[in-house]
Design an enzyme around this catalytic site. Structure first.
Site, mmCIF file in Angstrom:
data_model
loop_
_atom_site.group_PDB
_atom_site.id
_atom_site.type_symbol
_atom_site.label_atom_id
_atom_site.label_comp_id
_atom_site.label_asym_id
_atom_site.label_seq_id
_atom_site.Cartn_x
_atom_site.Cartn_y
_atom_site.Cartn_z
ATOM 1 N N ILE A 153 0.840 -1.214 0.000
ATOM 2 C CA ILE A 153 0.000 0.000 0.000
ATOM 3 C C ILE A 153 0.870 1.258 0.000
ATOM 4 O O ILE A 153 0.607 2.209 -0.748
ATOM 5 C CB ILE A 153 -0.978 -0.016 1.206
ATOM 6 C CG1 ILE A 153 -1.947 -1.201 1.051
ATOM 7 C CG2 ILE A 153 -1.750 1.291 1.308
ATOM 8 C CD1 ILE A 153 -2.806 -1.491 2.268
ATOM 9 N N ASP A 172 10.947 2.872 6.753
ATOM 10 C CA ASP A 172 10.578 1.454 6.746
ATOM 11 C C ASP A 172 11.853 0.703 7.128
ATOM 12 O O ASP A 172 12.924 0.987 6.571
ATOM 13 C CB ASP A 172 10.096 1.024 5.337
ATOM 14 C CG ASP A 172 9.453 -0.372 5.337
ATOM 15 O OD1 ASP A 172 10.072 -1.319 5.858
ATOM 16 O OD2 ASP A 172 8.349 -0.509 4.791
ATOM 17 N N CYS A 203 2.082 0.721 7.904
ATOM 18 C CA CYS A 203 2.804 -0.446 8.416
ATOM 19 C C CYS A 203 1.835 -1.339 9.198
ATOM 20 O O CYS A 203 0.765 -0.898 9.594
ATOM 21 C CB CYS A 203 3.983 -0.008 9.284
ATOM 22 S SG CYS A 203 3.539 1.130 10.563
ATOM 23 N N PRO A 204 2.194 -2.595 9.395
ATOM 24 C CA PRO A 204 1.271 -3.498 10.095
ATOM 25 C C PRO A 204 1.258 -3.228 11.594
ATOM 26 O O PRO A 204 2.180 -2.590 12.126
ATOM 27 C CB PRO A 204 1.865 -4.880 9.801
ATOM 28 C CG PRO A 204 3.297 -4.637 9.538
ATOM 29 C CD PRO A 204 3.440 -3.259 8.986
ATOM 30 N N THR A 230 -4.676 4.642 7.731
ATOM 31 C CA THR A 230 -5.542 3.684 7.023
ATOM 32 C C THR A 230 -5.056 2.259 7.292
ATOM 33 O O THR A 230 -5.449 1.337 6.581
ATOM 34 C CB THR A 230 -5.527 3.935 5.493
ATOM 35 O OG1 THR A 230 -4.171 3.869 5.051
ATOM 36 C CG2 THR A 230 -6.151 5.253 5.112
ATOM 37 N N SER A 231 -4.170 2.091 8.314
ATOM 38 C CA SER A 231 -3.575 0.757 8.541
ATOM 39 C C SER A 231 -4.308 -0.037 9.615
ATOM 40 O O SER A 231 -5.109 -0.904 9.293
ATOM 41 C CB SER A 231 -2.095 0.887 8.861
ATOM 42 O OG SER A 231 -1.397 1.088 7.660
ATOM 43 N N ARG A 232 -3.995 0.230 10.858
ATOM 44 C CA ARG A 232 -4.692 -0.416 11.974
ATOM 45 C C ARG A 232 -4.789 0.591 13.115
ATOM 46 O O ARG A 232 -3.833 1.322 13.388
ATOM 47 C CB ARG A 232 -3.935 -1.662 12.465
ATOM 48 C CG ARG A 232 -4.089 -2.896 11.589
ATOM 49 C CD ARG A 232 -5.509 -3.489 11.614
ATOM 50 N NE ARG A 232 -5.648 -4.663 10.770
ATOM 51 C CZ ARG A 232 -6.033 -4.667 9.499
ATOM 52 N NH1 ARG A 232 -6.351 -3.528 8.898
ATOM 53 N NH2 ARG A 232 -6.138 -5.791 8.823
ATOM 54 N N ASP A 256 -9.198 5.851 9.064
ATOM 55 C CA ASP A 256 -10.053 4.829 8.452
ATOM 56 C C ASP A 256 -10.130 3.613 9.374
ATOM 57 O O ASP A 256 -10.856 2.658 9.087
ATOM 58 C CB ASP A 256 -9.491 4.420 7.078
ATOM 59 C CG ASP A 256 -10.451 3.482 6.336
ATOM 60 O OD1 ASP A 256 -11.665 3.793 6.291
ATOM 61 O OD2 ASP A 256 -9.998 2.446 5.814
ATOM 62 N N GLU A 261 -12.539 -0.296 17.063
ATOM 63 C CA GLU A 261 -13.514 -0.273 15.962
ATOM 64 C C GLU A 261 -14.452 -1.477 15.952
ATOM 65 O O GLU A 261 -15.545 -1.408 15.399
ATOM 66 C CB GLU A 261 -12.808 -0.150 14.603
ATOM 67 C CG GLU A 261 -12.017 -1.376 14.185
ATOM 68 C CD GLU A 261 -11.383 -1.206 12.803
ATOM 69 O OE1 GLU A 261 -10.698 -0.189 12.578
ATOM 70 O OE2 GLU A 261 -11.566 -2.107 11.958
ATOM 71 N N HIS A 293 -13.412 1.979 8.167
ATOM 72 C CA HIS A 293 -12.572 0.914 7.571
ATOM 73 C C HIS A 293 -13.051 0.590 6.147
ATOM 74 O O HIS A 293 -13.372 -0.561 5.835
ATOM 75 C CB HIS A 293 -12.596 -0.344 8.454
ATOM 76 C CG HIS A 293 -11.340 -1.171 8.332
ATOM 77 N ND1 HIS A 293 -10.697 -1.727 9.395
ATOM 78 C CD2 HIS A 293 -10.613 -1.523 7.237
ATOM 79 C CE1 HIS A 293 -9.645 -2.401 8.990
ATOM 80 N NE2 HIS A 293 -9.567 -2.293 7.665
HETATM 81 P P1 NAD Z 1 2.838 -4.931 3.599
HETATM 82 O O1 NAD Z 1 3.123 -6.088 4.476
HETATM 83 O O2 NAD Z 1 2.951 -5.080 2.116
HETATM 84 O O3 NAD Z 1 3.778 -3.690 4.018
HETATM 85 C C1 NAD Z 1 3.987 -3.304 5.324
HETATM 86 C C2 NAD Z 1 5.316 -2.552 5.365
HETATM 87 O O4 NAD Z 1 5.471 -2.020 6.681
HETATM 88 C C3 NAD Z 1 6.531 -3.437 5.086
HETATM 89 O O5 NAD Z 1 7.331 -2.867 4.069
HETATM 90 C C4 NAD Z 1 7.253 -3.466 6.414
HETATM 91 O O6 NAD Z 1 8.668 -3.564 6.285
HETATM 92 C C5 NAD Z 1 6.842 -2.132 6.998
HETATM 93 N N1 NAD Z 1 7.048 -2.020 8.436
HETATM 94 C C6 NAD Z 1 7.084 -3.003 9.363
HETATM 95 N N2 NAD Z 1 7.335 -2.468 10.579
HETATM 96 C C7 NAD Z 1 7.461 -1.127 10.404
HETATM 97 C C8 NAD Z 1 7.739 -0.053 11.267
HETATM 98 N N3 NAD Z 1 7.961 -0.220 12.592
HETATM 99 N N4 NAD Z 1 7.787 1.216 10.744
HETATM 100 C C9 NAD Z 1 7.610 1.400 9.419
HETATM 101 N N5 NAD Z 1 7.357 0.413 8.544
HETATM 102 C C10 NAD Z 1 7.267 -0.836 9.034
HETATM 103 O O7 NAD Z 1 1.384 -4.439 4.006
HETATM 104 P P2 NAD Z 1 0.368 -3.570 3.119
HETATM 105 O O8 NAD Z 1 -0.389 -4.465 2.215
HETATM 106 O O9 NAD Z 1 1.090 -2.405 2.543
HETATM 107 O O10 NAD Z 1 -0.650 -3.093 4.238
HETATM 108 C C11 NAD Z 1 -0.257 -2.220 5.281
HETATM 109 C C12 NAD Z 1 -1.317 -2.271 6.354
HETATM 110 O O11 NAD Z 1 -2.529 -1.696 5.828
HETATM 111 C C13 NAD Z 1 -1.728 -3.720 6.725
HETATM 112 O O12 NAD Z 1 -0.914 -4.212 7.762
HETATM 113 C C14 NAD Z 1 -3.148 -3.567 7.168
HETATM 114 O O13 NAD Z 1 -3.140 -3.429 8.574
HETATM 115 C C15 NAD Z 1 -3.620 -2.256 6.531
HETATM 116 N N6 NAD Z 1 -4.742 -2.431 5.589
HETATM 117 C C16 NAD Z 1 -5.815 -1.613 5.714
HETATM 118 C C17 NAD Z 1 -6.880 -1.718 4.830
HETATM 119 C C18 NAD Z 1 -8.071 -0.791 4.916
HETATM 120 O O14 NAD Z 1 -9.124 -1.097 4.358
HETATM 121 N N7 NAD Z 1 -7.956 0.352 5.576
HETATM 122 C C19 NAD Z 1 -6.839 -2.687 3.822
HETATM 123 C C20 NAD Z 1 -5.712 -3.502 3.706
HETATM 124 C C21 NAD Z 1 -4.661 -3.375 4.608
#
Ligand code: NAD
Length: 328
Positions: A153, A172, A203-204, A230-232, A256, A261, A293
Site C-alpha cells: 500500500i 521502513d 505499516c502493520p 488507514t492501517s490499523r 479509516d 472499531e 474501515h
Molecule cells: P505490507 O506487508 O505489504 O507492508 C507493510 C510494510 O510495513 C513493510 O514494508 C514493512 O517492512 C513495513 N514495516 C514493518 N514495521 C514497520 C515499522 N515499525 N515502521 C515502518 N514500517 C514498518 O502491508 P500492506 O499491504 O502495505 O498493508 C499495510 C497495512 O494496511 C496492513 O498491515 C493492514 O493493517 C492495513 N490495511 C488496511 C486496509 C483498509 O481497508 N484500511 C486494507 C488492507 C490493509
C-alpha cells in the site's frame, strides 16, 4: 468444504457467493468471539475478517470443534494468535494483497477532504451558503509527506504522492530498492516526521508498532501537521492524539481505522447512544475525518479478496502448496 463465514454484510455475501468454487458456505453476521464460538461446530474451515477475534481461548475452542483452517479475507492478521494456531495445527491463510491502490487512493481522498474541506463546501452550498470563510487549504505540490511503511500500500501511495508533486520521505526498516530507484528518499522515523505537513501510516500492527504514534512521537511532528491512518487503529494512542488535537500540535486527523472499531464499524448504529467516549470526542473535532474501515472497499478489491480466499481454500483441500500461509 463446509465453511463458516463470520462478520458478513450483504456485499460480502454477494461477492463470496459469486466467486465461490464449490464450497458450502454458511454466513453469520456477527463477529467471531468466545461467546459464539459454539457456532463453528460441524464446519472444517472458517472465513474471518478484520474484527473477528481468534485469540488463544477461541482457537482452543475451534480446535475442539474440529476447525482445521482459518481463511482470512484480509491482509492483516493481528486478530489471530498465529503461534497458538500453529501449536494447535490450525492453518491460517490470508489475502496478502488485494488492490493496494484501493487503500492508497482512500488515503489520498482523506488528505484532500481534510485539506480542501470539500465535505464542508458540499453541505454549505446545499444550504445556500456560498462563502469561502474557513475553507482555505494548502498546496500538496512541494509539500513534505512522511510515508511510514512502504509495502504494497505504501508503494502505491508513494506513486500517487509523486503524481501530486509531494516531497516524500519514507521510514521502513526494510527499504525498497525499486522505490529508491524511482526517487523515494528513506530516512529514520525522526527524519521522516521532521517538518512533514502530512504523516501517513502504512505499516502493520505488531508489538513493535503498537501505539507508535503517542505523546512522545507527536512531539516530533511539525505543529499543525496532518496524520492519516488507514492501517490499523492500534498504531495510534488515541487519548494522546486527542490531547495533540486539543493543543493544535496536530492540525488534522484522518482515520479509516480505530483501535476499538470492532464495537462500532460496519454497523448502522444511528439512533443508538455511542458508549465509546474516545470516538465521540474525536467526532466532535471539526478537523477530524473518520471513515469506517472502507479503504479496501472497491469492486476490484472485493473481487480479488473473494477469488484469493477460494484459491486458498482449494489449495488447502487438495493438499497443494499454501502460498498465502501466515506462519508463526
Ligand atoms: P505490507 O506487508 O505489504 O507492508 C507493510 C510494510 O510495513 C513493510 O514494508 C514493512 O517492512 C513495513 N514495516 C514493518 N514495521 C514497520 C515499522 N515499525 N515502521 C515502518 N514500517 C514498518 O502491508 P500492506 O499491504 O502495505 O498493508 C499495510 C497495512 O494496511 C496492513 O498491515 C493492514 O493493517 C492495513 N490495511 C488496511 C486496509 C483498509 O481497508 N484500511 C486494507 C488492507 C490493509
Amino acid at each position: 468444504m463446509k465453511i463458516a463465514v463470520f462478520s458478513t454484510c450483504k456485499y460480502d455475501r454477494d461477492f463470496l457467493q459469486e466467486y465461490n468454487t464449490d464450497h458450502e458456505l454458511t454466513f453469520f453476521e456477527s463477529a467471531l468471539n468466545l461467546q459464539n464460538v459454539a457456532l463453528t461446530k460441524g464446519f472444517q474451515a472458517l472465513c474471518l475478517f478484520v474484527n473477528d477475534s481468534a485469540d488463544r481461548e477461541v482457537l482452543q475452542a475451534l480446535k475442539a470443534n474440529g476447525i482445521r483452517l482459518i481463511l482470512l479475507r484480509c491482509a492483516g492478521f493481528n486478530n489471530v494468535d498465529i503461534a497458538t494456531a500453529a501449536e494447535l495445527g490450525i492453518k491460517v491463510l490470508r489475502v496478502p494483497a488485494y488492490s493496494p491502490e484501493a487503500v492508497a487512493e482512500h488515503a489520498m481522498a482523506m488528505i484532500l477532504t481534510l485539506n480542501r474541506k470539500t465535505h464542508k463546501a458540499y453541505n454549505r452550498i446545499r444550504e445556500g451558503n456560498f462563502s469561502l470563510e474557513g475553507l482555505i487549504g494548502f498546496n500538496l505540490h512541494k509539500c513534505k509527506v512522511a510515508l511510514i511503511g512502504t509495502g504494497n500500500i505504501g508503494k502505491a501511495f508513494y506513486r500517487i504522492l509523486k503524481g501530486f508533486g509531494c516531497m516524500v520521505v519514507a521510514y521502513d526498516p526494510y527499504p525498497d530498492a525499486a522505490l529508491i530507484e524511482e526517487g523515494l528518499a528513506y530516512g529514520t522515523m525522526e527524519e521522516a516526521l521532521k517538518d512533514a505537513e502530512v504523516v501517513s501510516l502504512h505499516c502493520p500492527l505488531t508489538e513493535e508498532t503498537h501505539h507508535m504514534i503517542n505523546a512522545d512521537t507527536l512531539k516530533l511532528f511539525k505543529k499543525g501537521a496532518m496524520l492519516i491512518n488507514t492501517s490499523r487503529g492500534g498504531l495510534i494512542h488515541t487519548q494522546d492524539v486527542i490531547e495533540a488535537l486539543k493543543s493544535a500540535q496536530l492540525g488534522y486527523l484522518g482515520l479509516d481505522v480505530y483501535e476499538q472499531e470492532s464495537k462500532l464499524f460496519f454497523q448502522d448504529l444511528s439512533g443508538d447512544i455511542i458508549q465509546d467516549d474516545l470516538i465521540s470526542r474525536l467526532i466532535s473535532f471539526p478537523n477530524v475525518l473518520i471513515t469506517s474501515h472502507q479503504g479496501f472497499f472497491t469492486r476490484e478489491a472485493m473481487q480479488q479478496i473473494a477469488e484469493i480466499t477460494f484459491a486458498n481454500a482449494d489449495a488447502f483441500e487438495s493438499g497443494r502448496v499454501l502460498v498465502n500461509e501466515v506462519k508463526a
